[in-house]
Design an enzyme around this catalytic site. Sequence first.
Site: not given
Lengths: 218, 218, 233, 233
Positions: B46-48, B88
């Site tokens: 998840s890019e966070n 990320s």
Amino acid sequence: MALDKNGIAQRIAQELQNGFYVNLGIGIPTLVANYIPQGIDVEFQSENGVLGMGPFPFEGEEDSDLINAGKQTITTMAGAVFFDSATSFSMIRGQHVQLTVLGAMEVAQNGDIANWKIPGKMVKGMGGAMDLVASAENIIVAMMHTNKKGESKILKKCSLPLTGVGCVTKVVTNLSVLEVVDGSFKLLERAPGVSIEEIKSATEGDLIIEGEIPEMKL
Amino acid sequence: MALDKNGIAQRIAQELQNGFYVNLGIGIPTLVANYIPQGIDVEFQSENGVLGMGPFPFEGEEDSDLINAGKQTITTMAGAVFFDSATSFSMIRGQHVQLTVLGAMEVAQNGDIANWKIPGKMVKGMGGAMDLVASAENIIVAMMHTNKKGESKILKKCSLPLTGVGCVTKVVTNLSVLEVVDGSFKLLERAPGVSIEEIKSATEGDLIIEGEIPEMKL
Amino acid sequence: MINKVVNSVEEAIEGVADDMTFMLGGFGLCGIPENSIGALSQSGIKGLTCISNNAGVDDFGLGLLLQKRQIKKMISSYVGENAEFERQMLSGELEVELIPQGSLAERCRAGGAGIPAFFTPAGYGTEVAKGKEVREFNGKPHILESALTADFAFVKAWKGDTAGNLIFKGTARNFNPMMAMAGKITVAEVEELVPAGELDPAQIHTPGIFVQRIFQGKDYEKRIEQRTVRTRE
Amino acid sequence: MINKVVNSVEEAIEGVADDMTFMLGGFGLCGIPENSIGALSQSGIKGLTCISNNAGVDDFGLGLLLQKRQIKKMISSYVGENAEFERQMLSGELEVELIPQGSLAERCRAGGAGIPAFFTPAGYGTEVAKGKEVREFNGKPHILESALTADFAFVKAWKGDTAGNLIFKGTARNFNPMMAMAGKITVAEVEELVPAGELDPAQIHTPGIFVQRIFQGKDYEKRIEQRTVRTRE
């Protein structure tokens, strides 16, 4: 009398200001850490990945995973941090390190520095020096005023391949403290007992000598 | 019969290969995690800032410091890692993530995708979508074949502002599986009970229909 | 969890071949992939381009590959302390490209992060800038540097887990994390391999996604290059 | 050790002024500098440019500054879930610049790392690329993006020490480390402030060199935006 290496380091240590992060090069610069003035808190950064470097370890406590950029075994102080090389040079390139002290083969009056390569000789590499001099706003060169043949290393123009251009702010030698100002070396201080004439004769670059030149206080 | 959202997710899950790192967008893509085939090990990014995302937490175990890019509370699996946003997107931009599944408003037969902006309406932003589509080599779009007015979202050319150009590799809709090949949509599979005619009439872009088109196996 | 464990260093280096480009972590002899270097030395492959901050010493680290003339080209920032290196370089047998240390680190990171090029002030006005685009930003000249990648990256960590997550010790981290990012195949050797789930997810330096193969190393020498000590008072 | 501790949030934000550019860490409401935002709201300064991945919700996070019309311009990647934001944006009171999330993160890092510009594939062929240089690398078009910096960066960490070293929890790390690097003055608020030496030097996410002021925060709400759960079987 001209200073020895420790004297040069001691004089440079007076340039440390409270809260400075400092990168010390190999050689004379390393000795600066031995002369931190009372009441001044600084932290030493080593570009191989540590901030908050301490003194050498006691014998028997050396850790092969804990070295400085000179590959010497070290210790860390409370508040130290380890990080990778990209982060390390982010600190340097991003001007988070307030003072860089490094050695040089030649310094020119326009602030150019040469300290990594002698044509015809084995070239070991620039290491982190090019990043340091291109990035730091406050660069002090620690070196002998002349080379082993007695030739001046304080020049109108560097003859060796450059490490960086127009970047040196101050030079502290065995004879003097010089500031790079408007394309000349401004003489700020003399080593104890060293005459202006001695400095003049050891300096090839243009010198600015204004008023009384005090002796260094060590 | 046309698939529902879960059906689309289930079909996309068949694209997962052992060892894939996968980024699932908000909406239908998120549901893909519910249908991982037996014997296939994948990890969700998840890019966070998390790799190795697990299912939602049990009630009462939500942690405000542990969310996915949809701001939903999540859990982590063994082997998970947290990292910052720059790291990320290094994973994403550097093509370390093997599969990206995301929703779209429009997809064009040259692989263009539009999924972030409708002129005249409130624009919420592209979030990480532009980085994802510009970087990933394997991009599957999960969406309904037509919009609420019944108009095709599978187009010759996108009419909305683009999110990325020439990047979509496959589209899985409620009606079909399409592959973007040489500037056309190649029909690979039909949803169970959906006829080629239905797909044709719901598709504005050029379709390549070669030989027998099998039904999806769910 | 995606399992990255291989059972031996031989399995870890499978696929290495003549004329490949390798990255090797470490600063001096600190944090170098000792086991992988040993196996590469054994493998006999030749014509290598090695990207590594340093080149080891005569009988340790990359010096082992130099001894056997396996290296065609070194890309480094500093290559002192190695007599065989010096001999090969001066005789022209060995090609050497010197890069400022910070640019080397950033170029590796860029290679792993999908950033093909970036501007840096380092090296402007020096021979490093030769042939490179110069552009001024905020009144200061910068040069354009490109990303570096490698067929294989060999890194060494302190602890690692079966998912390929790595933790480094002290200053042995150095170039390892960026090189792990930039290798098409990244091989990590660790002093201690643990099951996934044992490492704190918040305390991992290199996420496993950057590591393709991990193995439990052995017989680490961890040689000290400059043993400096102070005496107890 | 260089001591970075300030004794209150008021002291921490000393020097903030109208028309400044701020960076604020956080993703959604996760990892936002709640105390600093509260104090900025109290301060009454106006005309701010705020660089933050999101813009909070109506009554929390940056929504508090939006309510009081303190923000002139938002630079973000996603700004949903905020009715007052929408009203100000549509009425033209609020300027909004939308940036791909990865480019936002990398531009902040670049600002802190002395990299004035870099190439990225993100946004090529879209309106984000307007006016930006395009260049092909490895056969793929990229656009040139520039570094971002700020007069103040406000970040929130889980633990911090008196030297300014920070550790983040879970996904509350997000943009905080890069923004800490890019602030001329970086203010860190922490849930737990400990003496220097208590944190493991190998486990620090943001080195204290990037932090100018640190303080012990209080009354953290840490609101959850999307409470998603599964039921026990």
